[in-house]
Motif scaffolding. Structure first.
Motif, mmCIF file in Angstrom:
data_model
loop_
_atom_site.group_PDB
_atom_site.id
_atom_site.type_symbol
_atom_site.label_atom_id
_atom_site.label_comp_id
_atom_site.label_asym_id
_atom_site.label_seq_id
_atom_site.Cartn_x
_atom_site.Cartn_y
_atom_site.Cartn_z
ATOM 1 N N ARG A 382 0.857 -1.184 0.000
ATOM 2 C CA ARG A 382 0.000 0.000 0.000
ATOM 3 C C ARG A 382 0.892 1.232 0.000
ATOM 4 N NH1 ARG A 382 -5.265 -1.264 0.928
ATOM 5 N NH2 ARG A 382 -5.913 0.780 1.739
ATOM 6 N N ASN A 383 0.467 2.246 -0.740
ATOM 7 C CA ASN A 383 1.247 3.471 -0.891
ATOM 8 C C ASN A 383 0.704 4.519 0.075
ATOM 9 O OD1 ASN A 383 2.035 6.135 -1.950
ATOM 10 N ND2 ASN A 383 2.853 4.986 -3.689
ATOM 11 N N SER A 384 1.577 5.004 0.953
ATOM 12 C CA SER A 384 1.138 5.940 2.004
ATOM 13 C C SER A 384 0.701 7.296 1.453
ATOM 14 C CB SER A 384 2.265 6.145 3.022
ATOM 15 O OG SER A 384 3.427 6.664 2.390
ATOM 16 N N GLY A 385 0.990 7.561 0.183
ATOM 17 C CA GLY A 385 0.589 8.831 -0.407
ATOM 18 C C GLY A 385 -0.779 8.787 -1.060
ATOM 19 N N LEU A 386 -1.416 7.620 -1.081
ATOM 20 C CA LEU A 386 -2.731 7.476 -1.705
ATOM 21 C C LEU A 386 -3.815 7.310 -0.642
ATOM 22 C CD1 LEU A 386 -1.801 4.909 -4.525
ATOM 23 C CD2 LEU A 386 -2.006 7.400 -4.731
ATOM 24 N N SER A 387 -5.037 7.604 -1.013
ATOM 25 C CA SER A 387 -6.166 7.397 -0.102
ATOM 26 C C SER A 387 -6.408 5.905 0.083
ATOM 27 C CB SER A 387 -7.430 8.049 -0.667
ATOM 28 O OG SER A 387 -7.855 7.349 -1.840
ATOM 29 N N GLU A 388 -7.168 5.565 1.110
ATOM 30 C CA GLU A 388 -7.482 4.162 1.328
ATOM 31 C C GLU A 388 -8.264 3.604 0.150
ATOM 32 O OE1 GLU A 388 -9.347 3.464 5.052
ATOM 33 O OE2 GLU A 388 -7.661 4.185 6.240
ATOM 34 N N GLU A 389 -9.180 4.398 -0.385
ATOM 35 C CA GLU A 389 -9.988 3.930 -1.499
ATOM 36 C C GLU A 389 -9.119 3.641 -2.722
ATOM 37 O OE1 GLU A 389 -10.638 6.493 0.385
ATOM 38 O OE2 GLU A 389 -12.540 5.975 1.370
ATOM 39 N N GLU A 390 -8.177 4.534 -3.022
ATOM 40 C CA GLU A 390 -7.293 4.333 -4.168
ATOM 41 C C GLU A 390 -6.400 3.118 -3.951
ATOM 42 O OE1 GLU A 390 -5.523 5.217 -7.948
ATOM 43 O OE2 GLU A 390 -7.430 5.699 -6.984
ATOM 44 N N ASN A 391 -5.875 2.961 -2.742
ATOM 45 C CA ASN A 391 -5.084 1.771 -2.438
ATOM 46 C C ASN A 391 -5.906 0.508 -2.613
ATOM 47 O OD1 ASN A 391 -2.266 2.197 -1.692
ATOM 48 N ND2 ASN A 391 -3.037 3.488 -0.029
ATOM 49 N N ASP A 392 -7.155 0.542 -2.138
ATOM 50 C CA ASP A 392 -8.011 -0.639 -2.245
ATOM 51 C C ASP A 392 -8.257 -1.017 -3.697
ATOM 52 O OD1 ASP A 392 -8.325 -1.180 0.455
ATOM 53 O OD2 ASP A 392 -10.034 0.156 0.677
ATOM 54 N N MET A 393 -8.493 -0.020 -4.535
ATOM 55 C CA MET A 393 -8.727 -0.300 -5.950
ATOM 56 C C MET A 393 -7.487 -0.912 -6.599
ATOM 57 S SD MET A 393 -11.129 2.769 -7.462
ATOM 58 C CE MET A 393 -10.045 4.133 -7.045
ATOM 59 N N ARG A 394 -6.334 -0.323 -6.315
ATOM 60 C CA ARG A 394 -5.097 -0.844 -6.900
ATOM 61 C C ARG A 394 -4.788 -2.240 -6.377
ATOM 62 N NH1 ARG A 394 -0.815 3.909 -8.167
ATOM 63 N NH2 ARG A 394 -2.294 5.515 -8.787
ATOM 64 N N ASN A 395 -4.981 -2.437 -5.095
ATOM 65 C CA ASN A 395 -4.707 -3.752 -4.516
ATOM 66 C C ASN A 395 -5.634 -4.826 -5.071
ATOM 67 O OD1 ASN A 395 -3.803 -2.550 -1.170
ATOM 68 N ND2 ASN A 395 -2.577 -2.775 -3.023
ATOM 69 N N LEU A 396 -6.897 -4.483 -5.270
ATOM 70 C CA LEU A 396 -7.842 -5.466 -5.797
ATOM 71 C C LEU A 396 -7.419 -5.944 -7.181
ATOM 72 C CD1 LEU A 396 -10.475 -7.059 -5.699
ATOM 73 C CD2 LEU A 396 -11.649 -5.025 -6.577
ATOM 74 N N TYR A 397 -7.038 -5.012 -8.041
ATOM 75 C CA TYR A 397 -6.659 -5.436 -9.397
ATOM 76 C C TYR A 397 -5.230 -5.963 -9.457
ATOM 77 C CZ TYR A 397 -11.126 -4.704 -11.289
ATOM 78 O OH TYR A 397 -12.469 -4.863 -11.556
ATOM 79 N N ALA A 398 -4.435 -5.594 -8.484
ATOM 80 C CA ALA A 398 -3.135 -6.257 -8.339
ATOM 81 C C ALA A 398 -3.348 -7.726 -7.993
ATOM 82 C CB ALA A 398 -2.307 -5.571 -7.261
ATOM 83 N N TRP A 399 -4.314 -7.978 -7.131
ATOM 84 C CA TRP A 399 -4.639 -9.350 -6.741
ATOM 85 C C TRP A 399 -5.132 -10.144 -7.953
ATOM 86 C CZ3 TRP A 399 -4.035 -13.331 -3.844
ATOM 87 C CH2 TRP A 399 -4.988 -14.353 -3.838
ATOM 88 N N LYS A 400 -6.009 -9.555 -8.739
ATOM 89 C CA LYS A 400 -6.509 -10.248 -9.922
ATOM 90 C C LYS A 400 -5.365 -10.546 -10.890
ATOM 91 C CE LYS A 400 -11.173 -8.216 -9.755
ATOM 92 N NZ LYS A 400 -12.187 -9.205 -10.188
ATOM 93 N N PHE A 401 -4.443 -9.601 -11.016
ATOM 94 C CA PHE A 401 -3.297 -9.816 -11.888
ATOM 95 C C PHE A 401 -2.410 -10.932 -11.353
ATOM 96 C CE2 PHE A 401 1.031 -8.349 -13.372
ATOM 97 C CZ PHE A 401 0.861 -8.761 -14.682
ATOM 98 N N MET A 402 -2.210 -10.982 -10.047
ATOM 99 C CA MET A 402 -1.418 -12.053 -9.445
ATOM 100 C C MET A 402 -2.069 -13.411 -9.698
ATOM 101 S SD MET A 402 -0.455 -9.949 -5.975
ATOM 102 C CE MET A 402 0.330 -11.221 -5.015
ATOM 103 N N LYS A 403 -3.396 -13.457 -9.616
ATOM 104 C CA LYS A 403 -4.094 -14.711 -9.919
ATOM 105 C C LYS A 403 -3.894 -15.098 -11.378
ATOM 106 C CE LYS A 403 -8.342 -14.002 -8.631
ATOM 107 N NZ LYS A 403 -9.744 -14.447 -8.441
#
Length: 512
Positions: A382-403
């Motif tokens: 998670r990037n400390s310069g982004l909002s929680e919502e933006e981190n959540d969106m990036r993390n969700l699609y990072a997860w899909k990409f990892m899958k």
């Protein structure tokens, strides 16, 4: 929220993204006009990057078709593993971090140790793994058919051995150490040794194939083979005189056995000889150097002393001693056995096929064949310069990409068409048509893959804690310092242990 991490649910994140898609996908990246950008820092060379470009293009198209979102995977080469570590360490406090990064477990332990509160930087992937909508096996359109049990157990366990509960790494491509050998020289050498009189100290006896024999020998037997290849009689003549002897044998920098990783040499021999290496106290979560004192210390010093004797005989050398990989010596016929990563198979093949290459597992001490588990895994940040919502969106699609990267077909593509010989991380990948075909035509790559597959669950992992990366570096330094510089073994151990303790206590800047 200060001192506390508040995370919106995956369902809410999905809903937020769907709403964004319905509204036409407002851009968060200026002229790029993407709904979500996932940054991926990696260590991959050109071959894997070329495969990755194609995989990313397919993934982005699948997401647009199925989720209605414009997702951009921005993959960036950042150098070697140490470079990734340094870049992330420097980026954490200034919000310059990727969404996904290639990492070793020791690296992740460092990132976790830098957190002010749990989850500040490193994402516990259990929240995705166990999710009813996006967990493993929940999105068939990503080629993700099976659950986490489809992964090779040791690879998943590697990402769970931290001081706090959870899964913090997902395996991408894995490797272990194997032994490459010059068949044109080694096979006649073995024939000569087994024809020696029983009274000869160099006599060996075996039936079956050369590969079967070499795959079952001990470290001492390997040293004996290496010693015979360069042994001389009282008149200074080589004991072994054959038409197959490499001309490079007379060179000062010829070594029968070359071991790439000084650290792995130390740790593997510790594990095979059941000498305690490191551990974590389950109650205090504090790491420990288990060979600091007592019998373990005595046995560890004796082990390094024996390596020094083999080095002094000219039988063994390491990358730490010579400053370059064994593959460089191997392809120039300046060593007979090259012990290195199965992921580097391509580098062990001589130009023009000047000699045939054999592959087998690394010799084992104490009849205990256990081997290091290595190769790239992925951590989500998670990037400390982004909002929680933006981190959540990036993390969700990072997860899909990892899958997507770890679905059997894509993973086989990365491991066989892009890498230098890595192994897939899912059991089902080994039964795909593409992988079975690879075993037929892959030649030395296929030989390596077969050796790695036969190792099964013979992998070991070491405890991960703040300072464990320094410990790995320091034990490699013990091997290099004692072998090359001839420093006192006990004093070298003391210095390495003291340096590691400084790192464990957070008073040293030295990192892996």
């Amino acid at each position: 929220m200060k001192g506390k991490f508040k995370q919106i649910s995956l369902v809410a994140a999905i809903g937020l993204l769907a709403l964004s898609a319905c509204n036409g996908g407002s851009s968060k990246n200026g002229e790029d006009d993407y709904d979500v950008t996932v940054t991926f820092w990696h260590t991959f060379g050109k071959n894997i990057q070329d495969s990755l470009d194609s995989i990313i293009e397919d993934f982005e198209a699948l997401v647009l078709k199925n989720d209605g979102l414009k997702v951009h995977i921005d993959h960036q080469y950042k150098g070697g593993y140490d470079d990734i570590l340094s870049n992330v360490q420097q980026g954490l406090p200034v919000a310059n971090t990727p969404t996904i990064a290639v990492a070793y477990p020791d690296h992740v332990a460092d990132y976790i140790n830098r957190e002010s509160y749990q989850g500040q930087y490193v994402v516990n992937l259990d929240q995705y793994i166990n999710d009813s909508k996006v967990g493993f096996g929940k999105e068939s359109w990503l080629g993700d058919q099976d659950g986490i049990d489809d992964f090779i157990g040791a690879y998943i366990e590697e990402g769970q051995q931290f001081v706090q509960e959870g899964t913090y790494l997902i395996p991408l491509m894995k490797s272990t150490e194997v032994m490459f050998y010059n068949k044109d020289v080694v096979e006649p050498l073995l024939d000569d040794m087994r024809q020696l009189p029983d009274t000869s100290p160099y006599h060996i006896s075996f039936t079956g194939t050369y590969a079967d024999y070499l795959g079952s020998i001990s470290w001492d037997e390997l040293m004996l083979i290496g010693e015979y290849s360069i042994a001389k009689n009282e008149d200074g003549e080589y004991l072994w005189n054959s038409n197959y002897v490499p001309s490079t044998r007379t060179a000062e920098d010829f070594y029968p056995v070359f071991y790439d990783s000084d650290s792995n040499l130390f740790i593997t021999k510790m594990m095979q000889n059941e000498i305690p290496y490191s551990s974590v106290n389950q109650e205090t979560n504090v790491g420990s150097i288990d060979f600091e004192t007592g019998q373990a210390r005595t046995d560890a010093e004796a082990m390094v002393t024996a390596l020094k004797e083999q080095y002094d005989k000219g039988v063994l050398t390491t990358k730490g001693c010579l400053g370059e990989y064994g593959s460089n010596y191997f392809i120039d016929a300046k060593c007979l056995f090259s012990i290195g990563s199965s992921g580097g198979t391509g580098y062990q093949l001589p130009s023009g096929g000047s000699f045939d290459v054999g592959v087998c597992n690394v010799p084992a001490d104490n009849n205990n064949p256990v081997y290091v588990c290595q190769g790239p895994s992925l951590v989500m940040l998670r990037n400390s310069g982004l909002s929680e919502e933006e981190n959540d969106m990036r993390n969700l699609y990072a997860w899909k990409f990892m899958k997507y990267l770890t679905n059997p077909d894509v993973n086989v593509m990365l491991c066989t068409y892009g890498s230098e010989g890595y192994s897939p991380v899912r059991e089902s990948a080994y039964y795909t048509d593409a992988y079975l075909d690879y075993l037929e035509w892959g030649e030395v790559y296929a030989d390596t893959a077969k050796v790695v597959t036969e190792l099964g669950n013979k992998y070991f992992t070491t405890a991960v804690f703040p300072g464990s990366a320094t410990l790995r570096d320091q034990v490699g330094g013990i091997v290099t310092t004692v072998l090359k510089q001839g420093e006192d073994v006990t004093e070298t151990f003391d210095a390495a242990i003291n340096q590691t303790k400084l790192s464990m206590n957070g008073t040293s800047s030295e990192e892996e």
